[in-house]
Design an enzyme around this catalytic site. Structure first.
Site: not given
Length: 733
Positions: A14, A17, A427, A622, A626
């Protein structure tokens, strides 16, 4: 002099840590700075080599209960992660098998289920002890280990809560079994500890599975690198590994081959498909002295390229570095339950201890058993089962329902953070638009209505994307034979049909050969270009025959989405296309803010500028170009129809190309976080009421255990409401 070390850290569960390792390393003499990233499981440490060495730094990490690992190859990392994931899965399966009989014995005690057969041996303390013990101390050992490390470093995480709650139930059951030795139907709580550990092991498995994809974006980018190059040496073509190519070497690149390294064309002209890096669907025409980028596809003729960049200076490698840096900059999410547990756990212990002292000295003087039962009741009623389940059950239910709707949250952190977004950057190509050119408008200047036949007959000879789009447009139009067909790379095509000289191509190719050029044609072209179109001209025997305008059309659902979002979010279009083309598409969609002409390596910088203005940014894209922006943004959302690299770099993936699911991602995050807050509120209200009641001796430990179980069930049922969420699509056509 400062030295820099980078290494992996295994065993972090987590945000507490990674924060604890960072804190200890930064306090270590000789360490200048330390940064630990939970998602990538990587640590970067700047240290003074004269004061401390890497082995001592590793020892510090080991003393905290974690395993430092030297930087591995992608294959080694993948094998290690798979081994860890399999280990977590098998621990859950074994824990579940051992816990099921305990659950059955618990259910069998309910009067309305008395018809269920309950063998006598199953209610015996020794039988339940045998099943619960390996769950508690073998499968659940990781929680004790984590709790020890946490407490030793003066902090408290969820491991402390789990160890405390399960131990109270487990050891109190042993206590009851001893003092009631030989009796039957003793109320024991072995199933409480075993079931809680089993459920949390399941959550740990899902977390490990999601975290295992963190480095996939980098691996996919690395896979794009060309391994070998054809180099001209001593007048001959020689195949050599790319890492042996030097600046100034001449690359020989055939049509259909990937360009190995960055350089400039010294011979030939061609069309280069740069979509893997720029995201733009139309190939770029290149001629002598033009720059080309490594890992892009030569879509036209044979060319010679002089190498200008190698190694870390390559555009692809720069993008890889940007993605790595952006992932490293992501803030570690501190779980709300972890934060509160730092106060909650010691508070409960202090209250329980005070209650024990008061009962042992004042209420039931010197009656250890009665005082211990009240003490245990307080611990059991305060057991953080509901607190521990509040977040993971909501996240599992919310992310599961989102997945059914086609929205994949790749981690619980992304599901938590999405609801904070106030700015959405889209985009253009492939995200808001279809991602490929289609015929937008045709102007036929011929009298014999043969324009379509002539154009199709010529264009079907070419594999250029514009030619393919035109051929598809005229799919039902008949074609005729073409003679003397010729490709003019970067300009157009020419040939003869029935003795007529046909030329089709760019304005710069057609205009000089025409006998009938006039300003009206120029004005028409300019008007189409302002609408974001690419214009192809046609000439027949040096006479203007017509023009075809092509463009990447906006998606049908994009306009509806923008209208849904723009009242609540700042909407921005980010594109590598020209300002004119980008603004044309943005106007149609209703987007007011446009950032155009952005190079691949600058997209992440644009996201950074928005973040510097205090904006919480979601990037929707996509393309490979990007990937840095998706990683840099607070939340990266990748379209499932795009590149694998963009998908891996993003925090959220939409299955398919339905952009309206962006709204589902935003809304599911809000609903899930609201559900988590409801669960946490209930869990703490339950404790606020239950602890005082137990402290006054009004709850027997077994009743406290039942109430604790009820609180957990209530939290789970509330979380399951998320699986009933429905969405109605109202597309504006």
């Amino acid at each position: 002099m400062l030295e820099k070390a980078e290494f992996k850290i295994s065993g972090m569960t987590c945000a507490a840590c990674s924060a604890r390792i960072e804190r200890v390393l930064n306090r270590t003499e000789g360490v200048d700075s330390a940064n630990v990233n939970l998602v990538t499981e990587k640590a970067a440490v700047d240290f003074k080599g004269n004061d401390i060495d890497i082995n001592e730094i590793f020892e510090k990490v080991k003393n905290l209960g974690y395993e430092p690992i030297a930087i591995e190859t992608a294959e080694e990392t993948q094998k290690r992660k798979k081994k860890e994931l399999d280990k977590q899965k098998y621990k859950f399966i074994i824990s579940l098998i051992l816990s099921l009989p305990l659950i059955y014995t618990m259910v069998g005690h309910f009067s309305f289920l008395s018809f269920l057969p309950l063998p006598h041996f199953m209610v015996q303390p020794w039988f339940q002890f045998i099943l619960a013990t390996p769950v508690q101390f073998i499968l659940g050992w990781q929680f004790y280990k984590g709790a020890y490390s946490s407490l030793r470093n003066k902090s408290a995480n969820m491991d402390v809560l789990v160890a405390l709650g399960t131990s109270a139930a487990y050891f109190y059951s042993i206590y009851l079994a001893i003092i009631h030795y030989g009796e039957s139907h003793i109320p024991l709580y072995f199933e409480t500890s075993a079931v809680l550990i089993t459920l949390i092991l399941l959550g740990k498995y899902f977390e490990a599975k999601a975290k295992g994809h963190a480095s996939d974006a980098i691996n996919k980018l690395l896979s794009l690198q060309v391994k070998e190059a054809r180099v001209e040496r001593n007048g001959e073509a020689v195949e050599v590994p790319v890492d042996q190519v030097e600046k100034g070497d001449i690359l020989l690149v055939k049509s259909g081959e990937y360009i190995p390294l960055d350089g400039e064309i010294i011979e030939g002209n061609t069309s280069i498909d740069e979509s893997m890096l720029t995201g733009e669907s139309i190939p770029v025409d290149k001629e002598k002295d033009d720059e080309v980028i490594g890992a892009t596809l030569n879509h036209g003729n044979f060319i010679k390229v002089k190498v200008t960049q190698t190694g870390d200076d390559l555009v692809l490698n720069q993008i890889i570095r940007i993605v790595e840096e952006a992932q490293g900059e992501k803030p570690n999410i501190q779980r709300l339950a972890d934060k509160i547990s730092g106060i909650f756990v010691p508070t409960v212990l202090i209250i329980a201890l005070i209650v024990f002292i008061v009962w042992f000295s004042l209420i039931t003087p010197l009656d250890f058993q009665s005082s211990l039962e009240v003490f245990i009741a307080v611990i059991v009623i305060a057991c953080p089962c509901a607190l521990g389940l509040a977040t993971p059950t909501s996240i599992m239910a919310g992310s599961g329902r989102a997945a059914e709707l086609g929205v994949l949250f790749k981690s619980s952190e992304s599901l938590e953070q999405t609801q904070n977004v106030d700015t959405i950057v889209f985009d253009k190509t492939g995200t808001l638009t279809e991602g490929h050119p289609t015929v937008y408008k045709v102007i036929d200047n011929t009298d014999n209505q043969q324009f379509g036949t002539l154009v199709k007959s010529m264009e079907q000879q070419s594999e250029h994307p514009l030619s393919q789009a035109i051929t598809e447009y005229y799919a039902d139009t008949p074609s005729v034979p073409v003679e003397h067909y010729q490709t003019h790379a970067g300009n157009g095509i020419s040939g003869e049909i029935n003795g007529q000289k046909i030329q089709i191509g760019s304005i710069s190719f057609i205009k000089p050969v025409l006998d009938n050029w006039d300003n009206q044609i120029e004005e028409e072209i300019e008007g189409l270009q302002k609408q974001g179109a690419t214009v192809v001209l046609a000439a027949i025997d040096k006479k203007f025959a017509g023009m075809i305008a092509l463009r990447d059309e906006p998606k049908e659902t994009a306009k509806n989405l923008i209208h849904q979002l723009r009242d609540e979010y700042d909407i921005i279009m980010l594109s590598g296309d020209t300002q004119t083309t980008a603004e044309s598409i943005a106007f149609e969609l209703g987007i007011e803010h446009v950032i155009a002409g952005v190079k691949p390596d600058d997209k992440a910088n644009q996201i950074g500028r928005l973040q510097d203005e205090g904006k919480n940014v979601m990037m929707v894209g996509d393309g490979i170009n990007d990937a840095p922006a998706l990683a840099k943004s607070n939340i990266g959302l990748a379209m499932g129809t795009g590149s694998d690299i963009a998908i891996e770099a993003g925090d959220i993936m939409i299955v398919g190309g339905d952009i309206q699911k962006v709204d589902i991602a935003l809304d599911m995050s809000k609903k899930t976080l609201k559900n988590i807050k409801e669960n946490l509120f209930f869990a703490f209200c339950y404790n606020a009421i239950g602890i005082p009641v137990a402290a006054f001796g009004l709850l027997a430990p077994w009743i406290a255990g039942t109430a604790m179980a009820f609180s957990s069930v209530s939290v789970v049922l509330n979380a399951l409401r998320l699986q009933k969420v429905k969405y109605q699509k109202n597309l504006q056509k």
